[in-house]
Write a protein that holds these residues in place. Structure first.
Motif, PDB file in Angstrom:
ATOM      1  N   GLU A 119      -8.145   5.124   3.418  1.00 15.28           N
ATOM      2  CA  GLU A 119      -7.516   3.832   3.734  1.00 15.28           C
ATOM      3  C   GLU A 119      -6.016   3.999   3.954  1.00 15.28           C
ATOM      4  N   ARG A 120      -5.397   4.840   3.136  1.00 12.81           N
ATOM      5  CA  ARG A 120      -3.962   5.110   3.334  1.00 12.81           C
ATOM      6  C   ARG A 120      -3.723   5.750   4.689  1.00 12.81           C
ATOM      7  N   ALA A 121      -4.579   6.720   5.054  1.00 11.16           N
ATOM      8  CA  ALA A 121      -4.450   7.388   6.354  1.00 11.16           C
ATOM      9  C   ALA A 121      -4.580   6.370   7.481  1.00 11.16           C
ATOM     10  N   LYS A 122      -5.542   5.485   7.351  1.00  9.59           N
ATOM     11  CA  LYS A 122      -5.761   4.445   8.368  1.00  9.59           C
ATOM     12  C   LYS A 122      -4.526   3.569   8.524  1.00  9.59           C
ATOM     13  N   GLU A 123      -3.927   3.159   7.411  1.00 14.85           N
ATOM     14  CA  GLU A 123      -2.732   2.314   7.447  1.00 14.85           C
ATOM     15  C   GLU A 123      -1.529   3.055   8.023  1.00 14.85           C
ATOM     16  N   ILE A 124      -1.376   4.323   7.651  1.00 20.97           N
ATOM     17  CA  ILE A 124      -0.248   5.115   8.160  1.00 20.97           C
ATOM     18  C   ILE A 124      -0.363   5.260   9.669  1.00 20.97           C
ATOM     19  N   ILE A 125      -1.547   5.603  10.138  1.00 22.66           N
ATOM     20  CA  ILE A 125      -1.743   5.760  11.581  1.00 22.66           C
ATOM     21  C   ILE A 125      -1.501   4.436  12.286  1.00 22.66           C
ATOM     22  N   LYS A 126      -1.979   3.366  11.704  1.00 20.77           N
ATOM     23  CA  LYS A 126      -1.781   2.031  12.300  1.00 20.77           C
ATOM     24  C   LYS A 126      -0.295   1.725  12.478  1.00 20.77           C
ATOM     25  N   LYS A 127       0.529   2.139  11.509  1.00 18.13           N
ATOM     26  CA  LYS A 127       1.964   1.843  11.559  1.00 18.13           C
ATOM     27  C   LYS A 127       2.754   2.811  12.437  1.00 18.13           C
ATOM     28  N   LEU A 128       2.328   4.067  12.524  1.00 15.68           N
ATOM     29  CA  LEU A 128       3.128   5.082  13.209  1.00 15.68           C
ATOM     30  C   LEU A 128       2.634   5.454  14.606  1.00 15.68           C
ATOM     31  N   ASP A 129       1.426   5.074  14.947  1.00 16.04           N
ATOM     32  CA  ASP A 129       0.803   5.486  16.205  1.00 16.04           C
ATOM     33  C   ASP A 129       1.355   4.688  17.383  1.00 16.04           C
ATOM     34  N   ILE A 130       2.443   5.158  17.942  1.00 16.70           N
ATOM     35  CA  ILE A 130       3.151   4.456  19.014  1.00 16.70           C
ATOM     36  C   ILE A 130       2.306   4.336  20.279  1.00 16.70           C
ATOM     37  N   ASN A 131       1.609   5.415  20.661  1.00 18.70           N
ATOM     38  CA  ASN A 131       0.844   5.389  21.912  1.00 18.70           C
ATOM     39  C   ASN A 131      -0.610   4.935  21.736  1.00 18.70           C
ATOM     40  N   HIS A 132      -0.977   4.546  20.536  1.00 24.64           N
ATOM     41  CA  HIS A 132      -2.299   3.967  20.221  1.00 24.64           C
ATOM     42  C   HIS A 132      -3.468   4.895  20.545  1.00 24.64           C
ATOM     43  N   MET A 171       0.835  -1.174   0.000  1.00 24.33           N
ATOM     44  CA  MET A 171       0.000   0.000   0.000  1.00 24.33           C
ATOM     45  C   MET A 171       0.881   1.238   0.000  1.00 24.33           C
ATOM     46  N   CYS A 172       0.975   1.912   1.126  1.00 23.23           N
ATOM     47  CA  CYS A 172       1.785   3.118   1.217  1.00 23.23           C
ATOM     48  C   CYS A 172       3.242   2.808   0.921  1.00 23.23           C
ATOM     49  N   TYR A 173       3.721   1.739   1.522  1.00 25.30           N
ATOM     50  CA  TYR A 173       5.116   1.345   1.349  1.00 25.30           C
ATOM     51  C   TYR A 173       5.416   1.079  -0.122  1.00 25.30           C
ATOM     52  N   GLU A 174       4.521   0.344  -0.777  1.00 24.00           N
ATOM     53  CA  GLU A 174       4.756   0.006  -2.183  1.00 24.00           C
ATOM     54  C   GLU A 174       4.810   1.263  -3.041  1.00 24.00           C
ATOM     55  N   GLY A 175       3.906   2.226  -2.761  1.00 15.40           N
ATOM     56  CA  GLY A 175       3.906   3.484  -3.501  1.00 15.40           C
ATOM     57  C   GLY A 175       5.191   4.265  -3.268  1.00 15.40           C
ATOM     58  N   PHE A 176       5.651   4.246  -2.022  1.00  9.17           N
ATOM     59  CA  PHE A 176       6.894   4.922  -1.678  1.00  9.17           C
ATOM     60  C   PHE A 176       8.064   4.303  -2.435  1.00  9.17           C
ATOM     61  N   ILE A 177       8.148   2.970  -2.430  1.00  4.56           N
ATOM     62  CA  ILE A 177       9.247   2.275  -3.114  1.00  4.56           C
ATOM     63  C   ILE A 177       9.184   2.506  -4.626  1.00  4.56           C
ATOM     64  N   GLU A 178       7.981   2.623  -5.162  1.00  2.85           N
ATOM     65  CA  GLU A 178       7.850   2.931  -6.584  1.00  2.85           C
ATOM     66  C   GLU A 178       8.483   4.282  -6.895  1.00  2.85           C
TER      67      GLU A 178
END
Length: 102
Positions: A75-88, A1-8
């Motif tokens: 959906e991208r926002a949801k995934e980014i928050i899921k990956k970066l949200d340290i304190n949940h 998703m986000c990662y794949e777009g970034f690597i592209e």
């Protein structure tokens, strides 16, 4: 998703200083070290809705029209928050953004 777009866009997985600075300025346009450009609630953090709006604006700027599936801003926002949200708390602070980048 986000990662794949970034690597592209960045096959080496690295951003140059100019690109990284540009991304940071999007979050902190007045350079006061607070997330404010898209912080509608003015709490110094981005929630899923605010981040979705930011991603939509970035798509507009990049003239990306396909916003379905993996390109859906919410959906991208949801995934980014899921990956970066340290304190949940379902929000991203500047510190969490920086930690997620490192």
């Amino acid at each position: 998703m986000c990662y794949e777009g970034f690597i592209e866009m960045y096959p080496t997985g690295q951003l140059g200083q100019k690109t990284f600075t540009s991304i940071c300025k999007t979050f902190d346009p007045d350079t006061d070290e607070q997330i404010c450009g898209w912080d509608i609630s003015e709490d110094g953090q981005l929630d899923q809705n605010e981040l979705g709006c930011l991603i939509s604006a970035m798509y507009d700027r990049a003239r990306i029209k396909d916003r379905h599936g993996d390109n859906d801003p919410d959906e991208r926002a949801k995934e980014i928050i899921k990956k970066l949200d340290i304190n949940h708390d379902k929000k991203i602070s500047k510190e969490e953004f920086i930690q997620g980048y490192v």
